[in-house]
Design an enzyme around this catalytic site. Structure first.
Site, short mmCIF file in Angstrom:
data_model
loop_
_atom_site.label_atom_id
_atom_site.label_comp_id
_atom_site.label_asym_id
_atom_site.label_seq_id
_atom_site.Cartn_x
_atom_site.Cartn_y
_atom_site.Cartn_z
N TYR A 82 6.05 12.95 1.39
CA TYR A 82 4.80 13.30 2.08
C TYR A 82 4.46 12.27 3.15
O TYR A 82 4.16 12.61 4.29
CB TYR A 82 3.69 13.40 1.05
CG TYR A 82 2.34 13.82 1.59
CD1 TYR A 82 2.03 15.17 1.73
CD2 TYR A 82 1.38 12.88 1.92
CE1 TYR A 82 0.78 15.56 2.21
CE2 TYR A 82 0.13 13.26 2.40
CZ TYR A 82 -0.17 14.61 2.54
OH TYR A 82 -1.40 14.98 3.01
N SER A 120 -5.58 29.12 4.24
CA SER A 120 -5.97 29.90 3.06
C SER A 120 -6.84 29.13 2.08
O SER A 120 -7.57 29.72 1.30
CB SER A 120 -4.73 30.45 2.34
OG SER A 120 -3.91 29.38 1.90
N GLY A 141 -8.29 23.71 5.80
CA GLY A 141 -8.04 24.80 6.74
C GLY A 141 -9.02 25.95 6.57
O GLY A 141 -9.52 26.51 7.56
N SER A 154 -2.66 12.60 8.04
CA SER A 154 -3.22 11.91 6.90
C SER A 154 -3.35 10.44 7.26
O SER A 154 -2.66 9.95 8.17
CB SER A 154 -2.31 12.06 5.68
OG SER A 154 -2.66 11.17 4.64
#
Length: 334
Positions: free
Chosen positions: A157, A17, A21, A144
């Site tokens: 994360y 969205s 991506g 990442s």
């Protein structure tokens, strides 16, 4: 392993969205692929599909929460229902929290693991049977550079990204052992200028930012399209990311010292942001259905070279030839 040209592929993009991506979906559609786009944010998906269709592309949306395996399965099933097959699975869905480990609650840590790590695991589980049935395909998992080197204030994360690295290493070798013609790629971006810094939960008292320099989402999307056609084990996006990865291999202690000195302030802006400000940790938020964030970016030479290997080897050959000529000339002068 031979993968299909982009214009012959059906591609599922999870986490589409906004940010990387969204740009990836736009680029795939622009190159002629049929795309299934998914995220929690239905409004963001609808605007993306409309943008793709207005440009002449073919896209279908399905909202899904990647914490639920059945909902992830539904993404793959939608591709089969709509287009009859699945050739490439691109998984990007992730959330972020900026806080010290001691400020992070058990619920927050678990939520990040469930979305960022287990969502990726569920994606591979859902897509792999379809790719095997098709006889070839690509699993592309965007993690990442923190899969290689963690930053302070991002313990949850970074843990999720290290987890992705581990499960892909195991899966990749299993598929190789069984001679399954599915490419498994881990894409490891450095700091990328996406809306994540607006959507992330923060306990820093200010809006967070990526450690400079930042790179454009389009750079990562170009890499994703490249590995969808060219089987690649892993690839770091961004010159700074490659530098950190190299330093981490050479001297983790040196990187520790660098992070202690610069890693905290480098992630802070001077824009106040309350811990109670809206974020997307548990639910999607509106207003950020876009590709880019607000920070300046710079180009990445190494990323361009990674996606133009013919040019790279040509440059190496030319350099070697020049070096040989110089040596011969030097010898003749002597």
């Amino acid at each position: 392993m031979q993968l299909k040209p982009i214009n012959q592929q059906v591609v599922a993009i999870v986490g589409a969205s906004s940010g990387i991506g969204r740009e990836t979906a736009l680029q795939f559609a622009r190159e002629g692929a049929k795309v299934i786009v998914s995220a929690r944010n239905q409004a963001g998906l609808d605007s993306l599909v409309e943008e793709i269709r207005q440009a002449g592309g073919d896209a279908t949306a399905i909202a899904a929460d990647v914490r639920e395996f059945r909902q992830v399965q539904a993404i793959a099933d939608k591709a089969i229902q709509q287009y009859g097959r699945l050739d490439t699975w691109v998984h990007l869905a992730a959330v972020e929290l900026y806080a010290s480990f001691e400020q992070t609650t058990p619920e927050e840590f678990k939520q990040i693991i469930d979305i960022n790590l287990m969502g990726q695991v569920f994606g591979a589980m859902a897509a792999l049977p379809h790719l095997k049935r098709e006889g070839r395909g690509a699993l592309i998992h965007v993690s990442s550079v923190e899969a290689i080197r963690a930053l302070p204030l991002q313990s949850a994360y970074a843990s999720s990204k290290h987890g992705i690295n581990g499960f892909l290493e195991s899966l990749r070798v299993e598929l190789m052992h069984d001679k399954v013609p599915v490419s498994v790629t881990e894409v490891q971006p450095a700091s990328i200028n996406t809306p994540v810094f607006d959507k992330a939960r923060t306990k820093l008292g200010v809006k967070p930012m990526g450690v400079p320099p930042l790179y454009a989402p389009a750079d990562v999307a170009k890499v994703i399209l490249y590995v969808a056609e060219h089987p690649t084990r892993d690839i770091v996006v961004g010159d700074a990311g490659k530098a950190i990865a190299l330093l981490q291999r050479l001297s983790p202690q040196l990187v520790d010292a660098f992070m202690r000195q610069s890693g905290f302030e480098a992630q802070r802006t001077d824009k106040p942001k309350s811990e109670n400000a809206p974020d997307n940790l548990y639910e999607p938020i509106s207003g950020y259905d876009q590709v880019n964030g607000e920070f300046p970016t710079q180009p990445s030479l190494t990323t361009w070279l990674d996606t133009h290997p013919t040019v790279t080897w040509g440059a190496i050959a030319a350099t070697a030839a020049l070096g040989a000529a110089a040596l011969l000339g030097w010898g003749n002068e002597v």
